[in-house]
Design a protein around this motif. Structure first.
Motif, PDB file in Angstrom:
ATOM      1  N   ASP A  17     -13.777   2.551  -4.490  1.00  0.00           N
ATOM      2  CA  ASP A  17     -13.760   3.837  -5.202  1.00  0.00           C
ATOM      3  C   ASP A  17     -13.780   4.999  -4.214  1.00  0.00           C
ATOM      4  N   LEU A  18     -14.645   4.902  -3.205  1.00  0.00           N
ATOM      5  CA  LEU A  18     -14.721   5.959  -2.193  1.00  0.00           C
ATOM      6  C   LEU A  18     -13.425   6.062  -1.388  1.00  0.00           C
ATOM      7  N   LEU A  19     -12.870   4.917  -1.028  1.00  0.00           N
ATOM      8  CA  LEU A  19     -11.606   4.921  -0.289  1.00  0.00           C
ATOM      9  C   LEU A  19     -10.499   5.550  -1.133  1.00  0.00           C
ATOM     10  N   THR A  20     -10.458   5.208  -2.409  1.00  0.00           N
ATOM     11  CA  THR A  20      -9.461   5.798  -3.305  1.00  0.00           C
ATOM     12  C   THR A  20      -9.623   7.306  -3.358  1.00  0.00           C
ATOM     13  N   ASP A  21     -10.866   7.771  -3.508  1.00  0.00           N
ATOM     14  CA  ASP A  21     -11.116   9.221  -3.532  1.00  0.00           C
ATOM     15  C   ASP A  21     -10.637   9.884  -2.246  1.00  0.00           C
TER      16      ASP A  21
ATOM     17  N   ARG B 116       2.329   8.723   5.562  1.00  0.00           N
ATOM     18  CA  ARG B 116       1.237   9.261   6.364  1.00  0.00           C
ATOM     19  C   ARG B 116      -0.066   8.491   6.145  1.00  0.00           C
ATOM     20  N   LEU B 117      -0.285   7.971   4.930  1.00  0.00           N
ATOM     21  CA  LEU B 117      -1.591   7.409   4.588  1.00  0.00           C
ATOM     22  C   LEU B 117      -1.669   5.890   4.480  1.00  0.00           C
ATOM     23  N   ASP B 118      -0.547   5.191   4.502  1.00  0.00           N
ATOM     24  CA  ASP B 118      -0.632   3.739   4.287  1.00  0.00           C
ATOM     25  C   ASP B 118      -1.471   3.038   5.353  1.00  0.00           C
ATOM     26  N   TYR B 119      -1.294   3.404   6.600  1.00  0.00           N
ATOM     27  CA  TYR B 119      -2.056   2.766   7.676  1.00  0.00           C
ATOM     28  C   TYR B 119      -3.542   3.095   7.544  1.00  0.00           C
ATOM     29  N   PHE B 120      -3.850   4.355   7.245  1.00  0.00           N
ATOM     30  CA  PHE B 120      -5.238   4.786   7.038  1.00  0.00           C
ATOM     31  C   PHE B 120      -5.881   3.992   5.901  1.00  0.00           C
ATOM     32  N   ALA B 121      -5.174   3.857   4.794  1.00  0.00           N
ATOM     33  CA  ALA B 121      -5.716   3.148   3.638  1.00  0.00           C
ATOM     34  C   ALA B 121      -5.962   1.672   3.958  1.00  0.00           C
ATOM     35  N   ILE B 122      -5.051   1.051   4.662  1.00  0.00           N
ATOM     36  CA  ILE B 122      -5.244  -0.352   5.061  1.00  0.00           C
ATOM     37  C   ILE B 122      -6.439  -0.471   6.006  1.00  0.00           C
ATOM     38  N   ALA B 123      -6.558   0.463   6.943  1.00  0.00           N
ATOM     39  CA  ALA B 123      -7.697   0.434   7.872  1.00  0.00           C
ATOM     40  C   ALA B 123      -9.006   0.607   7.110  1.00  0.00           C
TER      41      ALA B 123
ATOM     42  N   MET C  81       0.842  -1.196   0.000  1.00  0.00           N
ATOM     43  CA  MET C  81       0.000   0.000   0.000  1.00  0.00           C
ATOM     44  C   MET C  81       0.877   1.247   0.000  1.00  0.00           C
ATOM     45  N   ASN C  82       1.939   1.244   0.790  1.00  0.00           N
ATOM     46  CA  ASN C  82       2.858   2.375   0.839  1.00  0.00           C
ATOM     47  C   ASN C  82       3.457   2.625  -0.540  1.00  0.00           C
ATOM     48  N   HIS C  83       3.883   1.563  -1.182  1.00  0.00           N
ATOM     49  CA  HIS C  83       4.477   1.679  -2.522  1.00  0.00           C
ATOM     50  C   HIS C  83       3.460   2.237  -3.518  1.00  0.00           C
ATOM     51  N   MET C  84       2.241   1.732  -3.494  1.00  0.00           N
ATOM     52  CA  MET C  84       1.221   2.195  -4.443  1.00  0.00           C
ATOM     53  C   MET C  84       0.889   3.671  -4.237  1.00  0.00           C
ATOM     54  N   ILE C  85       0.790   4.080  -2.979  1.00  0.00           N
ATOM     55  CA  ILE C  85       0.490   5.492  -2.704  1.00  0.00           C
ATOM     56  C   ILE C  85       1.655   6.365  -3.151  1.00  0.00           C
ATOM     57  N   ALA C  86       2.875   5.983  -2.806  1.00  0.00           N
ATOM     58  CA  ALA C  86       4.044   6.773  -3.211  1.00  0.00           C
ATOM     59  C   ALA C  86       4.105   6.891  -4.731  1.00  0.00           C
ATOM     60  N   HIS C  87       3.863   5.794  -5.414  1.00  0.00           N
ATOM     61  CA  HIS C  87       3.879   5.801  -6.879  1.00  0.00           C
ATOM     62  C   HIS C  87       2.803   6.749  -7.430  1.00  0.00           C
TER      63      HIS C  87
ATOM     64  N   LEU D  38      -6.848  13.319   0.618  1.00  0.00           N
ATOM     65  CA  LEU D  38      -5.943  13.511   1.751  1.00  0.00           C
ATOM     66  C   LEU D  38      -4.499  13.656   1.280  1.00  0.00           C
ATOM     67  N   GLY D  39      -4.106  12.832   0.327  1.00  0.00           N
ATOM     68  CA  GLY D  39      -2.747  12.892  -0.187  1.00  0.00           C
ATOM     69  C   GLY D  39      -2.442  14.223  -0.837  1.00  0.00           C
ATOM     70  N   GLU D  40      -3.387  14.736  -1.617  1.00  0.00           N
ATOM     71  CA  GLU D  40      -3.187  16.051  -2.239  1.00  0.00           C
ATOM     72  C   GLU D  40      -3.068  17.139  -1.194  1.00  0.00           C
TER      73      GLU D  40
END
Length: 99
Positions: A80-84, A51-58, A29-35, A89-91
């Motif tokens: 889809d909602l989680l991705t949004d 910052r977001l990998d743990y949130f995304a997994i949760a 998840m960390n790798h995908m977000i960083a990418h 948050l990432g932006e």
């Protein structure tokens, strides 16, 4: 080996497997977000991912449990909602000034 010792050893092995799967999943998840945030540069992309990998997994875990409880709900829609949410948050994180 008696049954109690065998059960304890088996439970410990299951715990190790779960820990490894969770660690590997979070790393992926960390790798995908960083990418996904690479356009902001490697330092910002990694900061967002960290910052977001743990949130995304949760969020994924919660959506999966909710889907199991009510399979009529769409797992794809939840993802889809989680991705949004992760993108928004990432932006926001990427736009913050760095100290």
């Amino acid at each position: 080996m008696n049954a109690e010792v065998a059960e304890a050893a088996e439970a410990a092995e299951v715990d190790r497997i779960i820990e490894r799967v969770r660690r590997d999943g979070r790393a992926l998840m960390n790798h995908m977000i960083a990418h996904s945030f690479a356009e902001y540069g490697p330092e910002v992309a990694q900061a967002v991912a960290d910052r977001l990998d743990y949130f995304a997994i949760a969020g994924f875990d919660g959506a999966f449990v909710a889907w199991q409880a009510d399979p009529s709900r769409s797992m794809a829609e939840a993802m889809d909602l989680l991705t949004d949410a992760v993108v928004a948050l990432g932006e926001s994180i990427a736009a913050r000034p760095r100290s």
